[in-house]
Write a protein that holds these residues in place. Sequence first.
Motif, mmCIF file in Angstrom:
data_model
loop_
_atom_site.group_PDB
_atom_site.id
_atom_site.type_symbol
_atom_site.label_atom_id
_atom_site.label_comp_id
_atom_site.label_asym_id
_atom_site.label_seq_id
_atom_site.Cartn_x
_atom_site.Cartn_y
_atom_site.Cartn_z
ATOM 1 N N ASP A 76 0.843 -1.192 0.000
ATOM 2 C CA ASP A 76 0.000 0.000 0.000
ATOM 3 C C ASP A 76 0.887 1.254 0.000
ATOM 4 O O ASP A 76 2.126 1.172 0.012
ATOM 5 N N LEU A 77 0.241 2.411 -0.016
ATOM 6 C CA LEU A 77 0.960 3.676 -0.155
ATOM 7 C C LEU A 77 1.976 3.883 0.956
ATOM 8 O O LEU A 77 3.152 4.187 0.699
ATOM 9 N N HIS A 78 1.541 3.707 2.202
ATOM 10 C CA HIS A 78 2.431 4.012 3.323
ATOM 11 C C HIS A 78 3.583 3.009 3.413
ATOM 12 O O HIS A 78 4.712 3.390 3.724
ATOM 13 N N THR A 80 4.907 1.560 0.850
ATOM 14 C CA THR A 80 5.797 1.896 -0.259
ATOM 15 C C THR A 80 6.696 3.068 0.109
ATOM 16 O O THR A 80 7.915 3.029 -0.128
ATOM 17 N N GLU A 365 1.859 7.880 -4.657
ATOM 18 C CA GLU A 365 0.557 7.347 -5.038
ATOM 19 C C GLU A 365 0.411 7.356 -6.564
ATOM 20 O O GLU A 365 -0.084 6.399 -7.161
ATOM 21 N N LYS A 372 0.756 -0.007 -11.587
ATOM 22 C CA LYS A 372 -0.298 -1.026 -11.572
ATOM 23 C C LYS A 372 -1.072 -1.081 -12.887
ATOM 24 O O LYS A 372 -1.801 -2.033 -13.147
#
Length: 373
Positions: A76-78, A80, A365, A372
């Motif tokens: 997920d974003l955090h 990453t 993000e 993706k």
Amino acid sequence: MTVMSSDRLAQLSAAGVSIWLDDLSRERLNTGNLAALIRDKHVVGVTTNPTIFANALSHGEAYDEQVRELAARGADLHATVRELTTTDVRNAADLFRDVYTATNGVDGRVSIEVDPRLAKDAEKTAAEAQDLWKTVDRPNVLIKIPATEEGLPAITRTLAEGISVNVTLIFSVERYRKVIEAFFAGLEQAKANGHDLRGIQSVASFFVSRVDTEVDKRLDALGTDEAKALRGEAAIANARLAYAAYEELFAGERWSALAASGANAQRPLWASTGVKDPQYSPTRYVDQLVVPNTVNTMPEKTLDAVAEQAEIDGDKVTGTAGQAQEVFDKLSAAGIDIPDVFRTLEDEGVEKFEKSWQELLDTVEGQLGKAKN
């Protein structure tokens, strides 16, 4: 006789000032730029902050491959952001390992900051600091914690766990004294917890140029001859008063007891040393703050300016507290609300890092979205 650029940096280092670079990026690591600065420019440490990471990740393609790998794993974003930033810090720490060993752990340090959105939450800041320490997993990392009122207990808790700390966003001497108290308390608790104090290092990052920026703006608004004469005086005077506080508190009995147990003194670090006002010499926050047992962390532009034109002429700080206090007496007499200056700078500092952190999140993000698709 002309002084060679490397000689100026060598003189600064010989004067007891550790030269740290205030920047880090995957590009610096991959191209060998950082290794060259260590080899040729006497750079013995690196500091990072949310703004530095936001800039690094928004330029170039150096992070694309790792982002694609993380996206494929479903990160997920955090997760990453954490992986990208700690990878840079870990690799930089490995690059500085020889410096770390040669200086018995004093230098060769790489700093990484806790999520700035936690600056007003001591418990979450301390938890994040421990998590970062474990994630980077290098003995020469420093965890940066802002010196907000709420950050002070987090500093103590983090040191108590045997974790080395870079205390950041210090503007006032009053707050700096509280930082040193938090440092003492942290080491006392670390000792009680069974940690070897010899392995714990800390620096206190005292911001410099931003003080002149804010005070000069207020002096310009006053517009009097008296006010104009005080432009550019506040920042260096403030740092010199901070050093006097350092000398005072590290000469006391509380510190003596810790030193007897092997503790390392928390060195003053001059941060925000890039000049904001083009009227001023680009090296003024370096060559006017030379004093042993300190760190000066500077952007590469300032490092180059120091190499080319700084006048390194011995200790410029010891014994200057009286003169520095006179500057603040004159500022107060001219109508400058000094406590408000420091409150404003701290609030702005936290806000700027929060904004940069959000920019970092937004950038990553977007990169994850592309990876993706």
